[in-house]
Scaffold this motif. Structure first.
Motif, PDB file in Angstrom:
ATOM      1  N   ASN A 174       0.852  -1.182   0.000  1.00  0.00           N
ATOM      2  CA  ASN A 174       0.000   0.000   0.000  1.00  0.00           C
ATOM      3  C   ASN A 174       0.898   1.247   0.000  1.00  0.00           C
ATOM      4  N   PRO A 175       0.828   2.079  -1.045  1.00  0.00           N
ATOM      5  CA  PRO A 175       1.731   3.235  -1.120  1.00  0.00           C
ATOM      6  C   PRO A 175       1.240   4.449  -0.322  1.00  0.00           C
ATOM      7  N   LEU A 176       0.019   4.381   0.193  1.00  0.00           N
ATOM      8  CA  LEU A 176      -0.578   5.546   0.861  1.00  0.00           C
ATOM      9  C   LEU A 176      -0.104   5.670   2.300  1.00  0.00           C
ATOM     10  N   THR A 177       0.136   6.890   2.730  1.00  0.00           N
ATOM     11  CA  THR A 177       0.449   7.129   4.141  1.00  0.00           C
ATOM     12  C   THR A 177      -0.850   7.054   4.948  1.00  0.00           C
ATOM     13  N   GLU A 178      -0.712   7.000   6.259  1.00  0.00           N
ATOM     14  CA  GLU A 178      -1.899   6.934   7.116  1.00  0.00           C
ATOM     15  C   GLU A 178      -2.793   8.156   6.918  1.00  0.00           C
ATOM     16  N   ARG A 179      -2.197   9.339   6.810  1.00  0.00           N
ATOM     17  CA  ARG A 179      -2.985  10.565   6.622  1.00  0.00           C
ATOM     18  C   ARG A 179      -3.668  10.587   5.252  1.00  0.00           C
ATOM     19  N   GLU A 180      -2.975  10.106   4.232  1.00  0.00           N
ATOM     20  CA  GLU A 180      -3.594  10.028   2.896  1.00  0.00           C
ATOM     21  C   GLU A 180      -4.791   9.077   2.923  1.00  0.00           C
TER      22      GLU A 180
END
Length: 202
Positions: free
Chosen positions: A140-146
């Motif tokens: 998963n390339p998304l950060t937690e905030r994204e």
């Protein structure tokens, strides 16, 4: 030795069917059934299951969050995610949360019972097709905030509303949304949210 099972699924019909099928096995006993993710931990404390079968999408908390709670508080209890939603991103998230298995609901009952036995014995059991897809699709390339911003954007809410939900300024929300759009290859924030959901990243 009888393997004690806790079942968590918000659909009573599915939960009842799984329980009935598993109770046909001479070495498996269903000791608890719950319909919400936030009821799993208390039920596990009360009934001491060996293996918990958890749906992903449930009210209160999802199955991956419930698996993480069990892994943290009752590390001796094994968990298997049993879901309709065979999204590759879910497999990685479930295993990172401490789950020992991941199977889809149309798995034949004999295979499900075998998965319970294998997980109870300390093995990891992951649906082969999903495991392959998960490897191909990558992390998963998304950060937690994204992820937070996209989850709040799924229904098309305006930036101002999303900012309130995630407790960030509108400018910061736009920055996270732009980064997430680029990572998902989507045309806009809502499309990015739906693409991330469909890949199991949210």
């Amino acid at each position: 030795m009888v393997i004690r099972i806790l079942l968590a699924d918000d659909q009573a019909l599915v939960r009842g069917a799984l329980a009935a099928l598993l109770r046909l096995e001479p070495d498996i006993d269903v000791v608890a059934e719950v319909g919400r993710g936030d009821e799993v931990l208390a039920a596990a404390h009360n009934t001491s299951p060996d293996v918990c079968l958890l749906d992903i999408e449930m009210p209160g908390a999802d199955g991956i969050a419930a698996a993480a709670e069990l892994s943290s508080e009752l590390p001796g209890v094994r968990t298997i995610i049993v879901t309709t939603f065979g999204r590759p991103g879910y497999v990685r998230r479930a295993l990172e949360a401490g789950a020992s298995g991941f199977v889809v609901k149309d798995t034949p009952s004999a295979e499900l019972a075998d998965a319970v036995r294998r997980v109870h014995a300390g093995e990891r059991v992951v649906d082969a097709a999903l495991a392959t897809e998960s490897l191909i699709s990558g992390a998963n390339p998304l950060t937690e905030r994204e992820r937070d911003v996209l989850a709040a954007s799924l229904d098309g809410a305006p930036i101002a509303d999303v900012a309130q939900v995630v407790h960030l300024s509108q400018g910061t929300v736009r920055n996270y949304a732009s980064a997430a759009i680029a990572k998902t290859g989507a045309a806009n924030r809502v499309e990015a949210a739906r693409a991330a959901r469909d890949r199991g990243w949210l």
